[in-house]
Motif scaffolding. Structure first.
Motif, short mmCIF file in Angstrom:
data_model
loop_
_atom_site.label_atom_id
_atom_site.label_comp_id
_atom_site.label_asym_id
_atom_site.label_seq_id
_atom_site.Cartn_x
_atom_site.Cartn_y
_atom_site.Cartn_z
N HIS A 67 0.74 -1.30 0.01
CA HIS A 67 -0.03 -0.04 0.01
C HIS A 67 0.97 1.34 0.02
O HIS A 67 0.19 2.48 -0.03
CB HIS A 67 -0.74 0.02 1.19
N ILE A 68 2.30 1.12 0.06
CA ILE A 68 2.95 2.44 0.19
C ILE A 68 3.89 2.45 -1.22
O ILE A 68 4.14 1.36 -1.89
CB ILE A 68 3.95 2.40 1.34
N ASP A 69 4.66 3.58 -1.35
CA ASP A 69 5.58 3.58 -2.51
C ASP A 69 6.57 3.14 -2.29
O ASP A 69 7.05 2.78 -1.13
CB ASP A 69 5.50 5.12 -3.13
N ASN B 285 -1.65 6.55 7.89
CA ASN B 285 -2.25 7.66 6.77
C ASN B 285 -3.43 7.04 6.27
O ASN B 285 -3.85 5.94 6.51
CB ASN B 285 -1.32 8.15 5.88
N GLN B 286 -4.22 7.93 5.83
CA GLN B 286 -5.56 7.53 5.34
C GLN B 286 -5.91 6.84 4.09
O GLN B 286 -6.83 6.31 3.81
CB GLN B 286 -6.41 8.89 5.31
N SER B 287 -4.77 6.84 3.37
CA SER B 287 -4.81 5.93 2.13
C SER B 287 -4.73 4.23 2.31
O SER B 287 -4.71 3.89 1.47
CB SER B 287 -3.65 6.39 1.06
N LEU B 288 -4.51 4.17 3.52
CA LEU B 288 -4.31 2.55 3.92
C LEU B 288 -5.64 2.02 4.10
O LEU B 288 -6.33 2.64 4.41
CB LEU B 288 -3.54 2.58 5.06
N PRO B 289 -5.75 0.64 3.63
CA PRO B 289 -7.10 0.02 3.95
C PRO B 289 -7.41 0.04 5.63
O PRO B 289 -6.41 0.13 6.41
CB PRO B 289 -7.00 -1.26 3.45
N GLU B 290 -8.72 0.12 5.84
CA GLU B 290 -9.05 -0.05 7.30
C GLU B 290 -8.68 -1.13 8.03
O GLU B 290 -8.10 -0.69 9.14
CB GLU B 290 -10.56 0.06 7.38
N GLN C 99 -4.97 -0.17 8.91
CA GLN C 99 -5.03 0.81 9.91
C GLN C 99 -5.21 0.53 11.21
O GLN C 99 -4.80 0.85 12.07
CB GLN C 99 -5.97 2.04 9.49
#
Length: 100
Positions: free
Chosen positions: A52-54, A81-86, A89
């Motif tokens: 999920h990260i660059d 951060n908010q771009s990760l799946p729930e 997170q």
């Protein structure tokens, strides 16, 4: 007339089942995870967030983990951060809360 009554009854039963299943699902997803710090390493956090990260952030995490005694909760804080799946997170929040 009896067919109409049966259809309404079936529809009502289906709606009740959907409601119950929805409540069970949301209760399970809101439940707090309990993490044991003995089971979590820096590399576990990296593997969790890798898809999920660059590439740049991934490289930074790997290098930091190799160069010092960073705690897994620090890695979790860095990638939160908010771009990760729930679900990711949720796991990261549990690692941070445990202070691993």
């Amino acid at each position: 007339m009896k067919v109409l009554y049966t259809n309404r009854r079936n529809l009502f039963l289906v709606l009740i089942v959907i409601l119950v299943l929805s409540l069970v699902y949301f209760a399970e997803s809101n439940r707090q995870l309990e993490i044991s710090c003995e089971d979590v390493t820096w590399s576990d956090v990296v593997l969790l967030v890798q898809p999920h990260i660059d590439e740049m952030l991934h490289t930074n995490l790997v290098m930091q983990g190799q160069s010092s005694e960073y705690h897994p909760s620090e890695a979790a804080r860095q990638v939160m951060n908010q771009s990760l799946p729930e679900d990711v997170q949720r796991t990261l929040r549990a690692i941070i809360k445990a202070g691993c």
